[in-house]
Design a protein around this motif. Structure first.
Motif, PDB file in Angstrom:
ATOM      1  N   ALA A  16      47.558  29.303  66.366  1.00 28.38           N
ATOM      2  CA  ALA A  16      48.309  28.370  67.223  1.00 28.38           C
ATOM      3  C   ALA A  16      49.737  28.180  66.706  1.00 28.38           C
ATOM      4  CB  ALA A  16      47.584  27.029  67.309  1.00 28.38           C
ATOM      5  N   MET A  17      49.912  28.095  65.394  1.00 25.32           N
ATOM      6  CA  MET A  17      51.270  27.946  64.843  1.00 25.32           C
ATOM      7  C   MET A  17      52.141  29.151  65.182  1.00 25.32           C
ATOM      8  SD  MET A  17      50.917  25.979  61.204  1.00 25.32           S
ATOM      9  CE  MET A  17      49.736  27.064  60.454  1.00 25.32           C
ATOM     10  N   GLN A  18      51.563  30.345  65.107  1.00 23.19           N
ATOM     11  CA  GLN A  18      52.357  31.530  65.429  1.00 23.19           C
ATOM     12  C   GLN A  18      52.646  31.617  66.925  1.00 23.19           C
ATOM     13  OE1 GLN A  18      53.811  32.513  62.899  1.00 23.19           O
ATOM     14  NE2 GLN A  18      52.347  31.352  61.679  1.00 23.19           N
ATOM     15  N   LEU A  19      51.720  31.148  67.749  1.00 22.90           N
ATOM     16  CA  LEU A  19      51.975  31.078  69.187  1.00 22.90           C
ATOM     17  C   LEU A  19      53.104  30.095  69.484  1.00 22.90           C
ATOM     18  CD1 LEU A  19      48.282  31.151  70.364  1.00 22.90           C
ATOM     19  CD2 LEU A  19      50.014  32.897  70.905  1.00 22.90           C
ATOM     20  N   LEU A  20      53.158  28.998  68.739  1.00 21.76           N
ATOM     21  CA  LEU A  20      54.265  28.042  68.905  1.00 21.76           C
ATOM     22  C   LEU A  20      55.591  28.666  68.476  1.00 21.76           C
ATOM     23  CD1 LEU A  20      52.595  24.715  67.761  1.00 21.76           C
ATOM     24  CD2 LEU A  20      53.288  25.342  70.089  1.00 21.76           C
ATOM     25  N   ASN A  21      55.593  29.418  67.381  1.00 14.10           N
ATOM     26  CA  ASN A  21      56.805  30.138  66.980  1.00 14.10           C
ATOM     27  C   ASN A  21      57.236  31.106  68.077  1.00 14.10           C
ATOM     28  OD1 ASN A  21      57.393  29.060  64.423  1.00 14.10           O
ATOM     29  ND2 ASN A  21      55.880  30.379  63.440  1.00 14.10           N
ATOM     30  N   TYR A  22      56.266  31.823  68.623  1.00 13.55           N
ATOM     31  CA  TYR A  22      56.565  32.784  69.684  1.00 13.55           C
ATOM     32  C   TYR A  22      57.163  32.058  70.890  1.00 13.55           C
ATOM     33  CZ  TYR A  22      55.946  36.641  72.955  1.00 13.55           C
ATOM     34  OH  TYR A  22      56.163  37.632  73.878  1.00 13.55           O
ATOM     35  N   PHE A  23      56.579  30.940  71.271  1.00 20.10           N
ATOM     36  CA  PHE A  23      57.119  30.142  72.377  1.00 20.10           C
ATOM     37  C   PHE A  23      58.540  29.678  72.075  1.00 20.10           C
ATOM     38  CE2 PHE A  23      57.941  25.750  73.782  1.00 20.10           C
ATOM     39  CZ  PHE A  23      58.158  26.006  75.131  1.00 20.10           C
ATOM     40  N   TYR A  24      58.768  29.206  70.866  1.00 21.02           N
ATOM     41  CA  TYR A  24      60.082  28.701  70.476  1.00 21.02           C
ATOM     42  C   TYR A  24      61.162  29.767  70.671  1.00 21.02           C
ATOM     43  CZ  TYR A  24      63.852  26.864  67.580  1.00 21.02           C
ATOM     44  OH  TYR A  24      65.082  26.441  67.133  1.00 21.02           O
ATOM     45  N   PHE A  25      60.862  30.989  70.272  1.00 20.58           N
ATOM     46  CA  PHE A  25      61.870  32.055  70.323  1.00 20.58           C
ATOM     47  C   PHE A  25      61.956  32.753  71.675  1.00 20.58           C
ATOM     48  CE2 PHE A  25      61.241  31.771  65.696  1.00 20.58           C
ATOM     49  CZ  PHE A  25      62.556  31.542  65.331  1.00 20.58           C
ATOM     50  N   THR A  26      60.862  32.727  72.456  1.00 21.89           N
ATOM     51  CA  THR A  26      60.863  33.485  73.710  1.00 21.89           C
ATOM     52  C   THR A  26      60.826  32.612  74.958  1.00 21.89           C
ATOM     53  OG1 THR A  26      58.454  33.651  73.846  1.00 21.89           O
ATOM     54  CG2 THR A  26      59.623  35.393  72.601  1.00 21.89           C
ATOM     55  N   GLY A  27      60.365  31.376  74.809  1.00 21.15           N
ATOM     56  CA  GLY A  27      60.192  30.525  75.983  1.00 21.15           C
ATOM     57  C   GLY A  27      58.943  30.852  76.781  1.00 21.15           C
ATOM     58  N   ASP A  28      58.070  31.702  76.246  1.00 27.41           N
ATOM     59  CA  ASP A  28      56.847  32.136  76.924  1.00 27.41           C
ATOM     60  C   ASP A  28      55.869  30.963  77.009  1.00 27.41           C
ATOM     61  OD1 ASP A  28      54.224  33.163  77.456  1.00 27.41           O
ATOM     62  OD2 ASP A  28      54.852  35.126  76.743  1.00 27.41           O
ATOM     63  N   ARG A  29      55.700  30.438  78.208  1.00 23.19           N
ATOM     64  CA  ARG A  29      54.875  29.243  78.396  1.00 23.19           C
ATOM     65  C   ARG A  29      53.379  29.526  78.229  1.00 23.19           C
ATOM     66  NH1 ARG A  29      57.782  25.001  78.755  1.00 23.19           N
ATOM     67  NH2 ARG A  29      56.063  23.726  79.485  1.00 23.19           N
ATOM     68  N   GLU A  30      52.963  30.777  78.397  1.00 25.16           N
ATOM     69  CA  GLU A  30      51.560  31.113  78.132  1.00 25.16           C
ATOM     70  C   GLU A  30      51.230  30.883  76.659  1.00 25.16           C
ATOM     71  OE1 GLU A  30      50.991  35.147  79.424  1.00 25.16           O
ATOM     72  OE2 GLU A  30      50.651  34.533  81.504  1.00 25.16           O
ATOM     73  N   ALA A  31      52.177  31.218  75.791  1.00 28.00           N
ATOM     74  CA  ALA A  31      51.970  31.009  74.349  1.00 28.00           C
ATOM     75  C   ALA A  31      51.844  29.521  74.050  1.00 28.00           C
ATOM     76  CB  ALA A  31      53.117  31.627  73.551  1.00 28.00           C
ATOM     77  N   LEU A  32      52.680  28.716  74.671  1.00 34.19           N
ATOM     78  CA  LEU A  32      52.597  27.261  74.483  1.00 34.19           C
ATOM     79  C   LEU A  32      51.274  26.735  75.010  1.00 34.19           C
ATOM     80  CD1 LEU A  32      53.786  24.489  73.762  1.00 34.19           C
ATOM     81  CD2 LEU A  32      54.871  24.494  76.042  1.00 34.19           C
ATOM     82  N   GLN A  33      50.888  27.167  76.191  1.00 34.89           N
ATOM     83  CA  GLN A  33      49.621  26.722  76.780  1.00 34.89           C
ATOM     84  C   GLN A  33      48.445  27.045  75.866  1.00 34.89           C
ATOM     85  OE1 GLN A  33      48.799  28.397  80.680  1.00 34.89           O
ATOM     86  NE2 GLN A  33      46.616  28.037  80.442  1.00 34.89           N
ATOM     87  N   LEU A  34      48.421  28.268  75.347  1.00 41.08           N
ATOM     88  CA  LEU A  34      47.316  28.682  74.482  1.00 41.08           C
ATOM     89  C   LEU A  34      47.308  27.895  73.181  1.00 41.08           C
ATOM     90  CD1 LEU A  34      44.918  30.541  74.234  1.00 41.08           C
ATOM     91  CD2 LEU A  34      46.462  32.347  73.465  1.00 41.08           C
ATOM     92  N   ALA A  35      48.476  27.660  72.600  1.00 44.81           N
ATOM     93  CA  ALA A  35      48.561  26.873  71.361  1.00 44.81           C
ATOM     94  C   ALA A  35      48.035  25.461  71.597  1.00 44.81           C
ATOM     95  CB  ALA A  35      49.997  26.832  70.855  1.00 44.81           C
ATOM     96  N   LEU A  36      48.373  24.873  72.720  1.00 43.37           N
ATOM     97  CA  LEU A  36      47.897  23.521  73.029  1.00 43.37           C
ATOM     98  C   LEU A  36      46.396  23.498  73.282  1.00 43.37           C
ATOM     99  CD1 LEU A  36      50.829  22.296  75.313  1.00 43.37           C
ATOM    100  CD2 LEU A  36      50.331  21.595  72.952  1.00 43.37           C
ATOM    101  N   GLU A  37      45.868  24.525  73.921  1.00 41.65           N
ATOM    102  CA  GLU A  37      44.418  24.614  74.131  1.00 41.65           C
ATOM    103  C   GLU A  37      43.683  24.697  72.790  1.00 41.65           C
ATOM    104  OE1 GLU A  37      43.729  27.959  76.722  1.00 41.65           O
ATOM    105  OE2 GLU A  37      44.722  26.972  78.416  1.00 41.65           O
TER     106      GLU A  37
END
Length: 167
Positions: free
Chosen positions: A112-133
């Motif tokens: 989840a932390m790496q998905l949040l990093n990915y979201f931070y740098f790319t804006g990919d909302r799927e990564a944010l959604q998955l990290a929150l799940e």
């Protein structure tokens, strides 16, 4: 010098990623212990979820956003989750099939932390959604005393944690 930090050079980082890519399966995941055969499954393609988070982090450091996206997409689109909402501890790097009878809260938290990093740098909302799940599912495991279990044992049809080298 005290307090000095030794950092990898860009060339060393690229070399490390190139080496790891040799152990990448069809899913985009890397094999955690190349050359090891896991007793019970007989497979050589074991990829621990924690290691996928580490690999995703390295790919982001190396500016390999396509590689990091493949890992995100595997967990977002393909990876089977336990009914708790958490990912299994290991997957087959060739087929994506879950291979462990355990779910580690820590492995999931690191992913989840790496998905949040990915979201931070790319804006990919799927990564944010998955990290929150993942975070929501982990929060449901919290005990009355505020702690979290190290792991949860689940279905017994999966292989064991024991492995052996091929030598």
């Amino acid at each position: 010098k005290a307090g000095a930090v030794n950092r990898m050079t860009d060339q060393e980082l690229q070399q490390l990623v190139a080496t790891l890519k040799q152990f990448e399966g069809a899913t985009g995941l890397i094999t955690s212990h190349p050359g090891a055969r896991y007793i019970g499954s007989g497979r050589f393609s074991y990829g621990f979820t924690f290691d996928q988070g580490n690999y995703m982090f390295l790919l982001m450091l190396a500016d390999d956003w396509a590689g990091a996206k493949r890992i995100k997409e595997f967990f977002f689109e393909q990876a089977k989750k336990h009914p708790s909402g958490l990912f299994y501890s290991a997957y087959d790097t060739l087929t994506g099939e879950p291979l462990e009878a355990l779910i580690h809260a820590g492995y999931n938290a690191w992913l989840a932390m790496q998905l949040l990093n990915y979201f931070y740098f790319t804006g990919d909302r799927e990564a944010l959604q998955l990290a929150l799940e993942i975070a929501d599912a982990i929060s449901l495991l919290q005990t009355e005393r505020g702690g979290f279990p190290l792991f949860i044992a689940v279905e017994a049809q999966f292989s064991t944690l024991v492995y052996t080298t091929t030598t």
